[in-house]
Write a protein that holds these residues in place. Structure first.
Motif, PDB file in Angstrom:
ATOM      1  N   GLY A   1     -64.829  30.004  92.275  1.00 50.13           N
ATOM      2  CA  GLY A   1     -64.159  28.945  91.396  1.00 50.13           C
ATOM      3  C   GLY A   1     -63.128  29.043  91.456  1.00 50.13           C
ATOM      4  O   GLY A   1     -61.953  28.612  90.389  1.00 50.13           O
ATOM      5  N   ILE A   2     -62.559  29.692  92.264  1.00 46.52           N
ATOM      6  CA  ILE A   2     -60.655  29.350  92.682  1.00 46.52           C
ATOM      7  C   ILE A   2     -60.910  29.610  94.555  1.00 46.52           C
ATOM      8  O   ILE A   2     -61.887  28.885  95.276  1.00 46.52           O
ATOM      9  N   THR A   3     -59.717  29.492  94.474  1.00 45.84           N
ATOM     10  CA  THR A   3     -59.289  28.838  96.096  1.00 45.84           C
ATOM     11  C   THR A   3     -59.693  30.157  97.065  1.00 45.84           C
ATOM     12  O   THR A   3     -59.458  30.991  96.665  1.00 45.84           O
ATOM     13  N   GLU A   4     -59.733  29.629  98.171  1.00 53.15           N
ATOM     14  CA  GLU A   4     -59.757  30.371  99.452  1.00 53.15           C
ATOM     15  C   GLU A   4     -58.469  30.817  99.508  1.00 53.15           C
ATOM     16  O   GLU A   4     -58.927  32.398  99.970  1.00 53.15           O
ATOM     17  N   LYS A   5     -57.537  30.633  99.785  1.00 53.26           N
ATOM     18  CA  LYS A   5     -56.211  31.673  99.732  1.00 53.26           C
ATOM     19  C   LYS A   5     -55.845  32.736  98.027  1.00 53.26           C
ATOM     20  O   LYS A   5     -56.063  33.745  98.504  1.00 53.26           O
ATOM     21  N   THR A   6     -56.476  32.398  96.903  1.00 55.06           N
ATOM     22  CA  THR A   6     -56.611  33.250  95.827  1.00 55.06           C
ATOM     23  C   THR A   6     -57.979  34.156  95.990  1.00 55.06           C
ATOM     24  O   THR A   6     -57.258  35.789  96.337  1.00 55.06           O
ATOM     25  N   VAL A   7     -58.872  34.013  97.014  1.00 59.99           N
ATOM     26  CA  VAL A   7     -59.790  34.986  97.408  1.00 59.99           C
ATOM     27  C   VAL A   7     -59.354  36.285  98.393  1.00 59.99           C
ATOM     28  O   VAL A   7     -59.548  36.633  98.293  1.00 59.99           O
ATOM     29  N   TRP A   8     -58.729  35.609  99.338  1.00 58.67           N
ATOM     30  CA  TRP A   8     -58.179  36.006 100.201  1.00 58.67           C
ATOM     31  C   TRP A   8     -57.097  37.517  99.715  1.00 58.67           C
ATOM     32  O   TRP A   8     -56.805  38.607  99.986  1.00 58.67           O
ATOM     33  N   ASN A   9     -56.825  36.505  99.062  1.00 63.40           N
ATOM     34  CA  ASN A   9     -55.058  37.876  97.827  1.00 63.40           C
ATOM     35  C   ASN A   9     -56.053  38.539  97.554  1.00 63.40           C
ATOM     36  O   ASN A   9     -55.397  39.678  97.597  1.00 63.40           O
ATOM     37  N   LYS A  10     -56.454  38.370  96.634  1.00 65.52           N
ATOM     38  CA  LYS A  10     -58.125  39.669  96.352  1.00 65.52           C
ATOM     39  C   LYS A  10     -58.100  40.426  96.753  1.00 65.52           C
ATOM     40  O   LYS A  10     -58.443  41.684  96.797  1.00 65.52           O
TER      41      LYS A  10
ATOM     42  N   ASN B   1     -65.663  33.254 103.064  1.00 63.83           N
ATOM     43  CA  ASN B   1     -64.103  33.132 102.033  1.00 63.83           C
ATOM     44  C   ASN B   1     -64.741  32.533 101.279  1.00 63.83           C
ATOM     45  O   ASN B   1     -64.017  31.503 100.168  1.00 63.83           O
ATOM     46  N   LYS B   2     -65.093  30.710 101.420  1.00 65.09           N
ATOM     47  CA  LYS B   2     -64.276  29.783 101.422  1.00 65.09           C
ATOM     48  C   LYS B   2     -65.420  29.641 100.465  1.00 65.09           C
ATOM     49  O   LYS B   2     -66.133  29.380  98.961  1.00 65.09           O
ATOM     50  N   ALA B   3     -66.816  30.225 100.724  1.00 63.02           N
ATOM     51  CA  ALA B   3     -68.400  30.115  99.867  1.00 63.02           C
ATOM     52  C   ALA B   3     -67.973  30.679  98.630  1.00 63.02           C
ATOM     53  O   ALA B   3     -68.486  30.687  96.919  1.00 63.02           O
ATOM     54  N   TYR B   4     -67.599  32.109  99.181  1.00 57.48           N
ATOM     55  CA  TYR B   4     -67.793  33.437  97.606  1.00 57.48           C
ATOM     56  C   TYR B   4     -66.603  32.282  96.712  1.00 57.48           C
ATOM     57  O   TYR B   4     -66.694  32.477  95.849  1.00 57.48           O
ATOM     58  N   ALA B   5     -65.128  31.883  97.095  1.00 65.00           N
ATOM     59  CA  ALA B   5     -64.246  31.112  96.633  1.00 65.00           C
ATOM     60  C   ALA B   5     -64.701  29.763  95.832  1.00 65.00           C
ATOM     61  O   ALA B   5     -64.806  29.678  94.209  1.00 65.00           O
ATOM     62  N   ASP B   6     -66.021  28.904  96.132  1.00 66.33           N
ATOM     63  CA  ASP B   6     -66.368  28.037  95.562  1.00 66.33           C
ATOM     64  C   ASP B   6     -67.375  28.730  93.873  1.00 66.33           C
ATOM     65  O   ASP B   6     -67.193  27.683  93.713  1.00 66.33           O
TER      66      ASP B   6
END
Length: 68
Positions: free
Chosen positions: A24-33, A16-21
């Motif tokens: 260009g968004i935060t890891e928390k935003t990726v999780w919410n999405k 999730n961290k690599a995907y967020a990077d």
């Protein structure tokens, strides 16, 4: 929840961290999405599909309905 997308990311070894990077968004935003709490933008969806061109967008972003 975007079950297909979550599974594809796992198969490809993308955290999730690599995907967020990448997006260009935060890891928390990726999780919410990924949980379906917030929507992906068109730009994020296009970038995601560029990361996994072997899958069609409608498969990647198929929503799994929650049963109440």
């Amino acid at each position: 929840m975007y079950k297909n997308l979550v599974e594809i990311l796992k198969r490809k070894g993308i955290t999730n961290k690599a995907y967020a990077d990448y997006l260009g968004i935060t890891e928390k935003t990726v999780w919410n999405k990924l949980q379906g709490k917030t929507e992906f933008t068109l730009g994020e969806a296009l970038k995601t599909c560029a990361l996994m061109p072997e899958y069609k967008m409608d498969y990647v972003f198929a929503m799994e309905e929650k049963v109440a």
